[in-house]
Design a protein around this motif. Structure first.
Motif, short mmCIF file in Angstrom:
data_model
loop_
_atom_site.label_atom_id
_atom_site.label_comp_id
_atom_site.label_asym_id
_atom_site.label_seq_id
_atom_site.Cartn_x
_atom_site.Cartn_y
_atom_site.Cartn_z
N HIS A 98 -20.44 15.45 8.87
CA HIS A 98 -20.32 15.87 7.47
C HIS A 98 -19.83 17.30 7.35
CE1 HIS A 98 -22.92 12.34 6.87
NE2 HIS A 98 -22.33 12.29 5.69
N VAL A 99 -20.40 18.19 8.16
CA VAL A 99 -19.99 19.60 8.14
C VAL A 99 -18.55 19.72 8.61
CG1 VAL A 99 -20.42 21.88 9.15
CG2 VAL A 99 -22.34 20.49 8.34
N GLY A 124 -22.39 18.40 13.08
CA GLY A 124 -22.31 17.03 12.59
C GLY A 124 -20.99 16.71 11.89
N GLU A 159 -30.17 17.97 3.15
CA GLU A 159 -31.19 17.86 4.21
C GLU A 159 -30.75 16.98 5.38
OE1 GLU A 159 -34.57 19.33 5.59
OE2 GLU A 159 -34.05 19.65 3.51
N ARG A 160 -30.17 15.84 5.08
CA ARG A 160 -29.81 14.89 6.14
C ARG A 160 -28.39 15.07 6.68
NH1 ARG A 160 -32.12 10.96 2.08
NH2 ARG A 160 -29.98 11.07 1.42
N THR A 161 -27.57 15.91 6.05
CA THR A 161 -26.15 15.97 6.43
C THR A 161 -25.68 17.35 6.85
OG1 THR A 161 -25.49 16.31 4.13
CG2 THR A 161 -25.55 14.03 4.94
N ARG A 162 -26.58 18.31 7.05
CA ARG A 162 -26.15 19.68 7.30
C ARG A 162 -26.22 20.11 8.78
NH1 ARG A 162 -31.23 21.56 4.29
NH2 ARG A 162 -32.70 21.80 5.99
N GLN A 163 -26.19 19.18 9.69
CA GLN A 163 -26.19 19.53 11.11
C GLN A 163 -24.93 20.35 11.41
OE1 GLN A 163 -26.60 16.27 10.07
NE2 GLN A 163 -28.81 16.34 10.25
N VAL A 194 -23.57 19.53 1.30
CA VAL A 194 -24.36 19.09 2.44
C VAL A 194 -25.82 19.29 2.05
CG1 VAL A 194 -22.66 19.50 4.24
CG2 VAL A 194 -24.19 21.33 3.60
#
Length: 85
Positions: A15-16, A13, A6-10, A4
């Motif tokens: 991705h996580v 979210g 900068e843009r995908t680590r919510q 993950v």
């Protein structure tokens, strides 16, 4: 290695959530923009059983913005196993 960034680590979210179900080792790209407490939460979400070798932290920042010590220290809580790359 999946990771993950900068843009995908919510924390809440997709991705996580997806990576929680992956058995392979995972990477977390850490930039100078990351909140240290968010890193700790993300490690706990992606590695709830604290499996050695599960998480590798990948630093992703320019020298003038280097905050590695400040960002990574919270992840080294007692009992939390993390590899820093």
């Amino acid at each position: 290695m999946l990771w993950v960034g900068e843009r995908t680590r919510q924390l809440d979210g997709a991705h996580v959530e997806f990576l929680c179900g992956v058995a392979n080792p995972l990477g977390i790209k850490v930039s100078d923009k990351m909140n240290p407490s968010d890193l700790v939460k993300l490690i706990e979400i992606l590695n709830p059983s604290n499996k050695p070798g599960r998480i590798t932290i990948i630093t992703w920042m320019e020298a003038e913005n280097m905050r590695v010590i400040e960002i990574l220290n919270p992840s080294n809580k007692p009992g939390r196993i993390t590899i820093i790359n």
